[in-house]
Design an enzyme around this catalytic site. Structure first.
Site, PDB file in Angstrom:
ATOM      1  N   GLN A  16       4.435   8.899   7.625  1.00  0.00           N
ATOM      2  CA  GLN A  16       3.543   9.777   6.865  1.00  0.00           C
ATOM      3  C   GLN A  16       3.925  11.237   7.079  1.00  0.00           C
ATOM      4  O   GLN A  16       3.971  12.027   6.136  1.00  0.00           O
ATOM      5  CB  GLN A  16       2.086   9.542   7.264  1.00  0.00           C
ATOM      6  CG  GLN A  16       1.588   8.178   6.820  1.00  0.00           C
ATOM      7  CD  GLN A  16       0.183   7.879   7.281  1.00  0.00           C
ATOM      8  OE1 GLN A  16      -0.424   8.661   8.002  1.00  0.00           O
ATOM      9  NE2 GLN A  16      -0.330   6.730   6.874  1.00  0.00           N
ATOM     10  N   LYS A  32      -4.714   5.121  14.759  1.00  0.00           N
ATOM     11  CA  LYS A  32      -4.750   4.510  13.424  1.00  0.00           C
ATOM     12  C   LYS A  32      -6.202   4.547  12.921  1.00  0.00           C
ATOM     13  O   LYS A  32      -7.012   5.316  13.417  1.00  0.00           O
ATOM     14  CB  LYS A  32      -4.200   3.089  13.482  1.00  0.00           C
ATOM     15  CG  LYS A  32      -2.719   3.036  13.803  1.00  0.00           C
ATOM     16  CD  LYS A  32      -1.902   3.627  12.672  1.00  0.00           C
ATOM     17  CE  LYS A  32      -0.430   3.686  13.012  1.00  0.00           C
ATOM     18  NZ  LYS A  32       0.341   4.398  11.997  1.00  0.00           N
ATOM     19  N   SER A  65       6.605   8.714  12.673  1.00  0.00           N
ATOM     20  CA  SER A  65       5.564   8.612  11.648  1.00  0.00           C
ATOM     21  C   SER A  65       6.153   8.835  10.259  1.00  0.00           C
ATOM     22  O   SER A  65       6.644   9.919   9.942  1.00  0.00           O
ATOM     23  CB  SER A  65       4.463   9.647  11.905  1.00  0.00           C
ATOM     24  OG  SER A  65       3.670   9.770  10.744  1.00  0.00           O
ATOM     25  N   ASP A  95       1.831  -1.583  11.691  1.00  0.00           N
ATOM     26  CA  ASP A  95       0.519  -1.979  11.158  1.00  0.00           C
ATOM     27  C   ASP A  95       0.172  -3.435  11.465  1.00  0.00           C
ATOM     28  O   ASP A  95      -0.946  -3.878  11.189  1.00  0.00           O
ATOM     29  CB  ASP A  95       0.496  -1.777   9.635  1.00  0.00           C
ATOM     30  CG  ASP A  95       0.491  -0.297   9.267  1.00  0.00           C
ATOM     31  OD1 ASP A  95       0.137   0.525  10.139  1.00  0.00           O
ATOM     32  OD2 ASP A  95       0.856   0.032   8.132  1.00  0.00           O
ATOM     33  N   LYS A 101       0.834  -1.204   0.000  1.00  0.00           N
ATOM     34  CA  LYS A 101       0.000   0.000   0.000  1.00  0.00           C
ATOM     35  C   LYS A 101       0.874   1.261   0.000  1.00  0.00           C
ATOM     36  O   LYS A 101       0.651   2.177  -0.792  1.00  0.00           O
ATOM     37  CB  LYS A 101      -0.906  -0.044   1.241  1.00  0.00           C
ATOM     38  CG  LYS A 101      -1.918   1.058   1.322  1.00  0.00           C
ATOM     39  CD  LYS A 101      -3.107   0.640   2.161  1.00  0.00           C
ATOM     40  CE  LYS A 101      -2.819   0.571   3.650  1.00  0.00           C
ATOM     41  NZ  LYS A 101      -2.665   1.894   4.283  1.00  0.00           N
TER      42      LYS A 101
END
Ligand code: S3P
Length: 746
Positions: free
Chosen positions: A473, A647, A471, A620, A324
């Site tokens: 992201q 999350k 993180s 994850d 992903k």
């Protein structure tokens, strides 16, 4: 649904009678009564089936009531409270629906002194209509509207809770805040605009040429003055009732008016433009904030899985779909590169497709996906176009956070929205550093959550940023903004996190430096289109790895799985727990290491204290690892994983709730979990009981509980599984092929 024995309304106008309709429609009370001064209203209310009894004296209404709702003009509160005080029952919930709260509380204090009833919880439904009276009430008046409760120090939590449930039964969204905060917020958002509307109409109406003005008044005047048609008596009362907060709002307005007057007077074009643009962006932002349609629609979708007790071995060789994280980045980087990028192994899951659609919306020509193949015709660093509508990021945190970086640097304004889950996730973590770079980015929602709106044409400058949390992201969002920023942008991570952004930027020919935990790049360069081979997602493989590790005689091989060292925590942790795992055929594909992973159920796992340095590397995979830990012998302790709480769901709490329902002794801690594994060496009998569990629409939770079904004694039903399609659209098919008896319903 809450239940009341007797509900008494004092006053039964639009708001009171609408709430009475809800109570009747949902059968929330045995008995509903009201007192009003108008006999006609009482008779009408009876005829409409809203009340069983009507009284002209409030004393008669409140006797034995367990809920009393003051639904009358706020200035009448004190007088009514004096009357009813001796007749209120001890455990009564006493609330009101007035638009100001300080004066209601003061009235109650004047009557009860410091001994306020513990059931007293002031309230304010923010709903209305231009019509008034008992006939105007509607059962859906409060649906999708906010109701503010302002509990006091004296308010009992059971009363707040029951009242919350009552308003929720009316489909309202309940918010709790302090009395002063309520009055301050409402003074600015409701009272000041009404005051200004009345005042503007008065200003124009009292001019000599008023007829002409009204005749030629265009839309602006009509829009602005609409609320000046509201009830003068009510607004007269509100302006006095909330005098202090309103006066301060008026002062703020006067000061702001002086500012804009001065800018026009002094021909300060730049500053005036800045002010207008800021206001426009903020208004646009509120539009999206106020229209929650996308959120609502998606919330209604719900699907469930049922897993039957296991009969077969869990075995086979599988290729799980593409990674992903890598799929997202392949589209983003391909879009802003020069030339064509060809992607294979692309994840055709909803999250990555949301990214793909966003770039299509911004004018990028993208072919596919077709069996994992995508061709992106890059538009270069300055070729993106405004989408002309909000970009819908669906469930995807990666899309919204990475795109925040990219969109901060564009010449145009953008808005990003998301589904119910994404709309609850924290966005200030990326907005803050981007603001430091000069971005104009706003987050809303109640706590810095989406929608996100960005004002374009900002000159960004590089920053050095110490990430407060591990993180990838946030790291990536900052680095991506850095591509357009002046000078160097660097990020220091507290722990290494997945480095796909760094690797892929290099693959696109951009120089990115990694020195220890510090990653940096210099803005102003260009990306060149390339070919990207997306490896299979280790996060999806993890469900099969855990499934095999907990099932007797299982034998699963997962081919061509990405084993980037920043992602392999799950392998390390499972090995540490004693799992039988072999990693073979290690090779490099598209700049990422891949391998075939074989895992067999040959021995019982053992509980461990999970090393904290593995947390970001398996972030994850914890829902699946918690299932493994439940089947292990001995205790497993996880610490340093507070990120799991933000999350797609609060993965600590949601897993604890589900595992407990399945008979596991486990405890949530602020930053982790303690699981008492039920496994016994050499014993492969069921670990979990059958249960109905909630995934809270979190894909990884849904798949983890599915895998737990391999060791369950009875049927496991998992609700809210439709989000599995975000990351692993072939999950049920592959799981069935491996031998898990899984059915999809809905
Ligand atoms: C991701 C980073 C991680 C991870 C997510 C994907 C990415 O999120 O949980 O599934 O692609 O960069 P955080 O950055 O919030 O840890």
């Amino acid at each position: 649904m809450p239940r009341f024995k007797k509900v008494a309304f004092i006053g039964l106008g639009l708001i009171g009678s609408s709430l009475a309709r809800v109570i009747q429609a949902r059968s929330l009370a045995d008995h509903v009564v009201a007192s009003t001064r108008s006999i006609q209203t009482l008779n009408d209310a009876k005829a409409l089936g809203l009340i069983h009894e009507g009284y002209s004296n409030p004393i008669d209404a409140v006797r034995d009531a367990d809920l009393v709702v003051l639904a009358l003009p706020v200035q009448a509160t004190e007088k009514v409270l004096v009357q009813i005080k001796p007749y209120l029952s001890k455990d009564v919930i006493l609330t009101d629906v007035g638009s100001t709260k300080g004066n209601v509380v003061r009235a109650a204090q004047a009557v009860f002194g410091s001994d306020l009833p513990i059931g007293f919880v002031p309230g304010h439904p923010i709903a209305g209509s231009e019509h008034t009276g008992v006939h105007a009430g509607k059962v859906d008046l409060f649906a999708h509207h906010k109701v503010i409760l302002t509990p006091l120090d004296s308010s009992a939590s059971w009363a707040v809770q029951k009242l919350t449930q009552l308003w929720q039964a009316a489909d309202a969204e309940v918010i709790c805040m302090g009395v002063d905060q309520h009055d301050e917020v409402l003074a600015h958002t409701s009272h000041l605009p009404h005051l200004m509307a009345f005042n503007l109409v008065e200003q124009l109406a009292s001019r000599q040429d008023n007829l002409d003005i009204f005749r030629y008044a265009a839309g602006g005047f009509r829009d602005f003055s609409r609320i000046a048609a509201s009830d003068p008596q009510m607004w007269h009362d509100i302006f006095f009732a909330n005098k202090t907060a309103i006066l301060s709002a008026v002062d703020g307005f006067e000061a702001q008016l002086k500012t804009i007057r001065h800018l026009i007077d002094t021909d300060n074009s730049q500053a005036l433009m800045g002010l207008l643009k800021n206001a426009q962006a903020a208004r646009q932002h509120f539009n999206y904030m106020l229209s929650k349609h996308t959120v609502m629609e998606k919330e209604q979708v719900t699907q469930k899985f049922t897993i039957l007790p296991q009969k077969h071995r869990f075995q086979g060789t599988f290729s799980v779909p593409g990674d992903k994280s890598v799929s997202h980045r392949s589209i983003m980087f391909g879009a802003i590169a020069e030339g064509t990028t060809h992607v294979t192994g692309f994840l055709e899951g909803e999250d990555a497709l949301a990214t793909l659609q966003a770039f299509k919306d911004m004018g990028v020509k993208i072919e596919g996906p077709n069996q994992g193949e995508v061709t992106i015709h890059g538009v270069g660093m300055s070729g993106l176009k405004p989408a002309g509508k909000p970009l819908d990021m669906g469930n995807s945190g990666t899309s919204i956070r990475l795109l925040s970086g990219i969109l901060s640097a564009q010449q145009f304004d953008s808005v990003m929205i998301g589904d119910a889950s994404l709309s609850k996730r924290p966005m200030e973590r990326i907005a803050k550093p981007l603001r430091l770079m000069g971005a104009q980015i706003q987050t809303t929602g109640e706590r810095g959550t989406p929608p996100i709106s960005l004002v374009g044409a900002q000159a960004l400058k590089g920053i050095h940023y110490d990430l407060p949390m591990a993180s990838a992201q946030v790291k990536s969002g900052i680095l991506l903004a850095g591509l357009w920023a002046e000078g160097e942008t660097s990020v220091t991570e507290p722990e290494p996190t997945r480095d796909h952004t760094e690797r892929m930027l290099r693959a696109f020919g951009y120089d990115v430096k990694t020195e220890g935990n510090r990653i940096s790049l210099i803005g102003g360069g260009r990306l060149v289109g390339t070919n990207i081979q997306v490896p299979s997602d280790i996060s999806s493989a993890a469900f099969f790895m855990v499934g095999a590790a907990i099932t007797e005689d299982s034998d699963i091989t997962l081919e061509a799985v990405g084993i980037n060292p920043t992602r392999t925590g799950v392998i390390e942790i499972l090995k540490h727990m004693g799992a039988d795992i072999a990693v073979a055929n290690e090779r490099i594909a598209g700049g990422e290491p891949i391998a075939d992973i074989r895992i067999r159920g040959t021995r019982t796992l053992r509980g461990i204290h999970i090393p904290e340095d593995q947390v970001p590397l398996a972030i994850d995979e914890f829902p699946a690892l918690f299932v493994a830990a439940s089947c292990a012998e001995g205790k497993t302790v996880l610490t340093g994983a507070a990120e799991l709480r933000v999350k797609e769901s609060d993965r600590i709490q949601v897993m604890v709730d589900g595992l407990q329902a399945m008979g596991i002794d486990c405890t949530a801690t602020p930053d982790g979990i303690i699981i008492e594994g039920k496994g016994k060496s050499g014993d492969w009998s069921p670990i979990f009981t059958g249960a109905d569990v909630e995934s809270h629409h979190d894909h990884r939770i849904a798949m983890s509980f599915s895998i737990a079904g391999l060791r369950a004694s009875d049927v496991v039903t998992i609700h809210g599984t439709e989000t599995v399609a975000t990351s692993f659209p072939t999950f049920t098919q592959l799981a069935n092929e491996a031998g898990l008896a899984i059915q999809t319903i809905g």
